[in-house]
Design an enzyme around this catalytic site. Sequence first.
Site, mmCIF file in Angstrom:
data_model
loop_
_atom_site.group_PDB
_atom_site.id
_atom_site.type_symbol
_atom_site.label_atom_id
_atom_site.label_comp_id
_atom_site.label_asym_id
_atom_site.label_seq_id
_atom_site.Cartn_x
_atom_site.Cartn_y
_atom_site.Cartn_z
ATOM 1 N N ARG A 44 -8.523 -17.198 -29.658
ATOM 2 C CA ARG A 44 -7.267 -16.480 -29.506
ATOM 3 C C ARG A 44 -7.267 -15.286 -30.450
ATOM 4 O O ARG A 44 -7.631 -15.404 -31.621
ATOM 5 C CB ARG A 44 -6.068 -17.389 -29.808
ATOM 6 C CG ARG A 44 -5.675 -18.290 -28.642
ATOM 7 C CD ARG A 44 -5.103 -17.465 -27.505
ATOM 8 N NE ARG A 44 -4.691 -18.232 -26.356
ATOM 9 C CZ ARG A 44 -5.432 -18.460 -25.294
ATOM 10 N NH1 ARG A 44 -6.698 -18.039 -25.266
ATOM 11 N NH2 ARG A 44 -4.948 -19.109 -24.256
ATOM 12 N N GLU A 60 -2.910 -8.134 -25.547
ATOM 13 C CA GLU A 60 -3.843 -7.892 -24.445
ATOM 14 C C GLU A 60 -3.111 -7.235 -23.279
ATOM 15 O O GLU A 60 -2.086 -7.763 -22.840
ATOM 16 C CB GLU A 60 -4.498 -9.205 -24.006
ATOM 17 C CG GLU A 60 -5.391 -9.789 -25.087
ATOM 18 C CD GLU A 60 -6.121 -11.066 -24.673
ATOM 19 O OE1 GLU A 60 -5.772 -11.652 -23.613
ATOM 20 O OE2 GLU A 60 -7.039 -11.474 -25.397
ATOM 21 N N HIS A 64 -11.510 -10.690 -22.477
ATOM 22 C CA HIS A 64 -11.023 -12.068 -22.302
ATOM 23 C C HIS A 64 -11.616 -12.683 -21.025
ATOM 24 O O HIS A 64 -10.922 -13.343 -20.246
ATOM 25 C CB HIS A 64 -9.496 -12.099 -22.246
ATOM 26 C CG HIS A 64 -8.929 -13.432 -22.631
ATOM 27 N ND1 HIS A 64 -7.689 -13.586 -23.219
ATOM 28 C CD2 HIS A 64 -9.434 -14.698 -22.520
ATOM 29 C CE1 HIS A 64 -7.448 -14.864 -23.434
ATOM 30 N NE2 HIS A 64 -8.492 -15.557 -23.022
#
Length: 323
Positions: A239, A268, A287
């Site tokens: 994370r 993000e 990601h």
Amino acid sequence: MNAPAQAMALVVAIDDGYPSYDQEERLLGAAGAAFAVRPVRGRADAVAAAAADADIVFVRESPLPRDALERLTRCRAVIRYGIGVDNIDQQAARERRIYVANVPDYGIDEVSSQAVALALACSRRLLMHDAEVRAGRWSTGVLAPMVRWRGRTLGLVGFGRIARMTHEKLVGFGFGRVLAHDPHVELPPGVLPAGIDEICREADLISLHAPLVADTRHLIDERRIGLMRPTAILVNTARGGLVDLDALADALRQGRLMGAGLDVFETEPPDPRHPLFALPNVVVTNHIGWYSEEAMRDVQRKAAEEAVRVLQGQPPRHWLNPW
């Protein structure tokens, strides 16, 4: 007179992005439920309109804070397409007797491979050399120092499923010691328990695998980055909020760390103007560590299976906010 027909249960996905939802439609349809995709595009204020009539909500990245959950008057469960649930207010869900569940057992192979790939890209300076060749510059000279991992120290912060597989994949590189910090699990032989400060001081490769909760936000902060060796590489596939990005960028710019490989960011998408992205010793991805075709099918199927359990009056298998 005939009894009125019972209304069909409804499952709503408030994030889109998958090319097909055939598994959800098939499994939920067999359980007597309808399925709909109603993306809110990350807007918490749009959740109520999208899912007010939902019995179960599927979510990826969009936030589900208290005020959004309080407006979901029919909701019985929120199921995360994935592992991390820091975008869901679990306490608010608990107070409303809304199950919160995730899919912790998918993408393990993929994320661990992403961690190894990022580490190798940093260690071998792949982006730097790729850019040289593409620019027509050919030299077998040293562009920047590289060091071998054999005999050095690997540090793992968190030792769950993904960290264990990351460890398995890195064993062949011949690390002399493996340190791990995870007070919730029993470590296997050959993996030494260590505090986070100790890992930061002694490890040459540090891979983060901890969840993001209040106590772990900026777990890797300016002080801990200051403990790291100049040969150290930091990898984060967990994370983004675990790392103070400003402090990391400063250390990398000043040469106090060898490199960093990041698949996740606190915000993000991140701001491309952040100083980190101008540095040659950083490798970043979007990601995407979770992804393979197989993993994508797995997470969708397993989320749907959890929803079926709830519709059948059972708690989800991976229930995170028990009351």
